[in-house]
Design a protein around this motif. Sequence first.
Motif, PDB file in Angstrom:
ATOM      1  N   PRO A  39       0.808  -1.223   0.000  1.00 47.89           N
ATOM      2  CA  PRO A  39       0.000   0.000   0.000  1.00 47.89           C
ATOM      3  C   PRO A  39       0.841   1.274   0.000  1.00 47.89           C
ATOM      4  CG  PRO A  39      -0.816  -1.556   1.616  1.00 47.89           C
ATOM      5  CD  PRO A  39       0.502  -2.069   1.166  1.00 47.89           C
ATOM      6  N   ALA A  40       1.991   1.241   0.691  1.00 49.09           N
ATOM      7  CA  ALA A  40       2.839   2.431   0.716  1.00 49.09           C
ATOM      8  C   ALA A  40       3.284   2.792  -0.698  1.00 49.09           C
ATOM      9  CB  ALA A  40       4.050   2.185   1.606  1.00 49.09           C
ATOM     10  N   ASN A  41       3.772   1.795  -1.443  1.00 49.99           N
ATOM     11  CA  ASN A  41       4.173   2.052  -2.826  1.00 49.99           C
ATOM     12  C   ASN A  41       2.972   2.277  -3.728  1.00 49.99           C
ATOM     13  OD1 ASN A  41       6.941   1.716  -2.234  1.00 49.99           O
ATOM     14  ND2 ASN A  41       6.755  -0.491  -2.384  1.00 49.99           N
ATOM     15  N   GLY A  42       1.872   1.563  -3.428  1.00 51.19           N
ATOM     16  CA  GLY A  42       0.679   1.730  -4.249  1.00 51.19           C
ATOM     17  C   GLY A  42       0.089   3.120  -4.141  1.00 51.19           C
ATOM     18  N   GLY A  43       0.068   3.693  -2.929  1.00 56.46           N
ATOM     19  CA  GLY A  43      -0.444   5.049  -2.763  1.00 56.46           C
ATOM     20  C   GLY A  43       0.385   6.072  -3.512  1.00 56.46           C
ATOM     21  N   GLU A  44       1.708   5.920  -3.470  1.00 54.58           N
ATOM     22  CA  GLU A  44       2.583   6.832  -4.203  1.00 54.58           C
ATOM     23  C   GLU A  44       2.328   6.723  -5.708  1.00 54.58           C
ATOM     24  OE1 GLU A  44       6.595   5.978  -3.140  1.00 54.58           O
ATOM     25  OE2 GLU A  44       6.137   5.895  -0.997  1.00 54.58           O
ATOM     26  N   SER A  45       2.230   5.494  -6.197  1.00 48.78           N
ATOM     27  CA  SER A  45       2.007   5.291  -7.634  1.00 48.78           C
ATOM     28  C   SER A  45       0.670   5.873  -8.075  1.00 48.78           C
ATOM     29  CB  SER A  45       2.061   3.792  -7.961  1.00 48.78           C
ATOM     30  OG  SER A  45       3.300   3.237  -7.583  1.00 48.78           O
ATOM     31  N   LEU A  46      -0.374   5.658  -7.274  1.00 50.72           N
ATOM     32  CA  LEU A  46      -1.688   6.187  -7.634  1.00 50.72           C
ATOM     33  C   LEU A  46      -1.681   7.706  -7.691  1.00 50.72           C
ATOM     34  CD1 LEU A  46      -4.088   3.876  -5.570  1.00 50.72           C
ATOM     35  CD2 LEU A  46      -3.825   3.973  -8.049  1.00 50.72           C
ATOM     36  N   MET A  47      -0.961   8.348  -6.771  1.00 50.46           N
ATOM     37  CA  MET A  47      -0.894   9.810  -6.794  1.00 50.46           C
ATOM     38  C   MET A  47      -0.229  10.320  -8.058  1.00 50.46           C
ATOM     39  SD  MET A  47      -0.068  11.269  -3.013  1.00 50.46           S
ATOM     40  CE  MET A  47       1.417  10.280  -2.854  1.00 50.46           C
ATOM     41  N   VAL A  48       0.887   9.721  -8.431  1.00 50.54           N
ATOM     42  CA  VAL A  48       1.608  10.167  -9.629  1.00 50.54           C
ATOM     43  C   VAL A  48       0.768   9.921 -10.883  1.00 50.54           C
ATOM     44  CG1 VAL A  48       3.644   9.772 -11.048  1.00 50.54           C
ATOM     45  CG2 VAL A  48       3.861   9.833  -8.561  1.00 50.54           C
ATOM     46  N   VAL A  49       0.163   8.727 -10.983  1.00 49.61           N
ATOM     47  CA  VAL A  49      -0.650   8.406 -12.150  1.00 49.61           C
ATOM     48  C   VAL A  49      -1.854   9.336 -12.248  1.00 49.61           C
ATOM     49  CG1 VAL A  49      -2.145   6.641 -13.174  1.00 49.61           C
ATOM     50  CG2 VAL A  49       0.089   6.006 -12.254  1.00 49.61           C
ATOM     51  N   THR A  50      -2.525   9.599 -11.122  1.00 50.14           N
ATOM     52  CA  THR A  50      -3.690  10.490 -11.128  1.00 50.14           C
ATOM     53  C   THR A  50      -3.303  11.899 -11.539  1.00 50.14           C
ATOM     54  OG1 THR A  50      -4.705   9.181  -9.362  1.00 50.14           O
ATOM     55  CG2 THR A  50      -5.568  11.403  -9.720  1.00 50.14           C
ATOM     56  N   ALA A  51      -2.182  12.404 -11.022  1.00 49.59           N
ATOM     57  CA  ALA A  51      -1.723  13.744 -11.386  1.00 49.59           C
ATOM     58  C   ALA A  51      -1.430  13.845 -12.880  1.00 49.59           C
ATOM     59  CB  ALA A  51      -0.486  14.117 -10.576  1.00 49.59           C
ATOM     60  N   ILE A  52      -0.821  12.795 -13.437  1.00 50.52           N
ATOM     61  CA  ILE A  52      -0.499  12.813 -14.866  1.00 50.52           C
ATOM     62  C   ILE A  52      -1.770  12.747 -15.706  1.00 50.52           C
ATOM     63  CG2 ILE A  52       0.616  11.503 -16.721  1.00 50.52           C
ATOM     64  CD1 ILE A  52       2.763  10.698 -14.718  1.00 50.52           C
ATOM     65  N   LEU A  53      -2.719  11.882 -15.327  1.00 47.47           N
ATOM     66  CA  LEU A  53      -3.947  11.724 -16.107  1.00 47.47           C
ATOM     67  C   LEU A  53      -4.776  12.998 -16.141  1.00 47.47           C
ATOM     68  CD1 LEU A  53      -5.137   8.131 -15.060  1.00 47.47           C
ATOM     69  CD2 LEU A  53      -4.104   8.837 -17.222  1.00 47.47           C
ATOM     70  N   PHE A  54      -4.790  13.743 -15.023  1.00 45.79           N
ATOM     71  CA  PHE A  54      -5.608  14.963 -14.956  1.00 45.79           C
ATOM     72  C   PHE A  54      -4.794  16.223 -15.215  1.00 45.79           C
ATOM     73  CE2 PHE A  54      -8.122  11.863 -12.622  1.00 45.79           C
ATOM     74  CZ  PHE A  54      -9.407  12.134 -13.058  1.00 45.79           C
ATOM     75  N   GLY A  55      -3.555  16.075 -15.616  1.00 47.26           N
ATOM     76  CA  GLY A  55      -2.734  17.235 -15.953  1.00 47.26           C
ATOM     77  C   GLY A  55      -2.425  18.127 -14.769  1.00 47.26           C
ATOM     78  N   LEU A  56      -2.287  17.551 -13.583  1.00 44.62           N
ATOM     79  CA  LEU A  56      -2.010  18.333 -12.377  1.00 44.62           C
ATOM     80  C   LEU A  56      -0.514  18.356 -12.090  1.00 44.62           C
ATOM     81  CD1 LEU A  56      -4.826  16.790 -10.138  1.00 44.62           C
ATOM     82  CD2 LEU A  56      -4.955  18.885 -11.499  1.00 44.62           C
ATOM     83  N   ALA A  57      -0.120  19.300 -11.247  1.00 47.77           N
ATOM     84  CA  ALA A  57       1.276  19.345 -10.817  1.00 47.77           C
ATOM     85  C   ALA A  57       1.578  18.100  -9.988  1.00 47.77           C
ATOM     86  CB  ALA A  57       1.540  20.605 -10.006  1.00 47.77           C
ATOM     87  N   LEU A  58       2.749  17.520 -10.199  1.00 52.14           N
ATOM     88  CA  LEU A  58       3.117  16.321  -9.452  1.00 52.14           C
ATOM     89  C   LEU A  58       3.214  16.651  -7.966  1.00 52.14           C
ATOM     90  CD1 LEU A  58       5.848  14.708 -11.725  1.00 52.14           C
ATOM     91  CD2 LEU A  58       3.490  13.950 -11.404  1.00 52.14           C
ATOM     92  N   PRO A  59       2.562  15.871  -7.100  1.00 52.82           N
ATOM     93  CA  PRO A  59       2.604  16.154  -5.662  1.00 52.82           C
ATOM     94  C   PRO A  59       3.955  15.852  -5.029  1.00 52.82           C
ATOM     95  CG  PRO A  59       1.374  14.156  -6.081  1.00 52.82           C
ATOM     96  CD  PRO A  59       1.694  14.735  -7.410  1.00 52.82           C
ATOM     97  N   MET A  60       4.808  15.113  -5.727  1.00 57.56           N
ATOM     98  CA  MET A  60       6.153  14.800  -5.235  1.00 57.56           C
ATOM     99  C   MET A  60       7.100  14.722  -6.428  1.00 57.56           C
ATOM    100  SD  MET A  60       5.546  11.770  -2.433  1.00 57.56           S
ATOM    101  CE  MET A  60       4.701  10.768  -3.661  1.00 57.56           C
ATOM    102  N   THR A  61       8.346  15.049  -6.177  1.00 56.75           N
ATOM    103  CA  THR A  61       9.363  14.873  -7.211  1.00 56.75           C
ATOM    104  C   THR A  61       9.932  13.461  -7.132  1.00 56.75           C
ATOM    105  OG1 THR A  61      11.161  15.676  -5.789  1.00 56.75           O
ATOM    106  CG2 THR A  61       9.936  17.327  -7.067  1.00 56.75           C
ATOM    107  N   ALA A  62      10.665  13.074  -8.160  1.00 56.07           N
ATOM    108  CA  ALA A  62      11.239  11.731  -8.190  1.00 56.07           C
ATOM    109  C   ALA A  62      12.215  11.514  -7.038  1.00 56.07           C
ATOM    110  CB  ALA A  62      11.939  11.506  -9.531  1.00 56.07           C
ATOM    111  N   VAL A  63      13.006  12.533  -6.727  1.00 56.22           N
ATOM    112  CA  VAL A  63      13.990  12.374  -5.658  1.00 56.22           C
ATOM    113  C   VAL A  63      13.307  12.286  -4.294  1.00 56.22           C
ATOM    114  CG1 VAL A  63      14.391  14.849  -5.303  1.00 56.22           C
ATOM    115  CG2 VAL A  63      16.219  13.219  -4.820  1.00 56.22           C
ATOM    116  N   GLN A  64      12.154  12.929  -4.138  1.00 56.25           N
ATOM    117  CA  GLN A  64      11.403  12.827  -2.890  1.00 56.25           C
ATOM    118  C   GLN A  64      10.787  11.437  -2.730  1.00 56.25           C
ATOM    119  OE1 GLN A  64       8.742  16.158  -3.330  1.00 56.25           O
ATOM    120  NE2 GLN A  64      10.168  17.607  -2.389  1.00 56.25           N
ATOM    121  N   ILE A  65      10.318  10.850  -3.829  1.00 61.62           N
ATOM    122  CA  ILE A  65       9.813   9.475  -3.777  1.00 61.62           C
ATOM    123  C   ILE A  65      10.937   8.519  -3.399  1.00 61.62           C
ATOM    124  CG2 ILE A  65       8.827   7.611  -5.159  1.00 61.62           C
ATOM    125  CD1 ILE A  65       7.337   9.711  -6.785  1.00 61.62           C
ATOM    126  N   LEU A  66      12.116   8.769  -3.946  1.00 58.79           N
ATOM    127  CA  LEU A  66      13.273   7.938  -3.610  1.00 58.79           C
ATOM    128  C   LEU A  66      13.593   8.043  -2.120  1.00 58.79           C
ATOM    129  CD1 LEU A  66      15.612   6.138  -4.516  1.00 58.79           C
ATOM    130  CD2 LEU A  66      16.927   8.220  -5.004  1.00 58.79           C
TER     131      LEU A  66
END
Length: 227
Positions: free
Chosen positions: A34-61
Amino acid sequence: MVLADDNFASIAAAVRECRTVYDNLRKTIVWELPANGGESLMVVTAILFGLALPMTAVQILWINMVTTVALGLTLAFEPGEPQVMRRPPRPAAEPLLSAFLVWRVVLVSLLFMAGAFGMFAWARARGLPLEEARTLVVNTIVVLEIFYLFSVRYQHGHSLTWRGVVGTPAVLIGVGAVILLQLAFTYAPVLQGLFDTRPVRFRDGAAIVGLGILLLVILEVEKLARR
């Protein structure tokens, strides 16, 4: 399996240890997904709706590096649950992830996404800079993972007990390490420059902790409903 003696106590102790190891393996998987799933869902949702990414790649890392090491490994040291020897044997063909655990992974992933996205939207609605909003999201995910850790430690019992709240030495060390690292991530100038973070205000920090408590309560109510 090799039995070194014919003492029934040795056999019982071996069964208890095997059940504990199996339970801890399932707990680790159910905590990680779920921890990884929640992060993935946020990024995918932001991309699909054209929103600003809630986290950067380095922050996810950062999240994956810190929580996986300091929190995920603590579940390997969990003692057996109080009723571990009172449960009937599990079916040999039972999958590692049962239907309930799959449901739990989906539910918690959605709750993680809702909590983090809600914090991000609240921050942006108040006119906070994007960097500060992203800092709130990272802290929200880490806090949710901490509270979820206390919930997942007991799959066959309640987590809202004195034993469940206090935790084991491994859990307390892991949580303490994550809190210190997260404070450095948020307030240390060096890490602010590396991860593009900003200080978190007290009100926002209290709101993040409140989300963690709410997640724990929801999951405990869900446990009761399942029983």
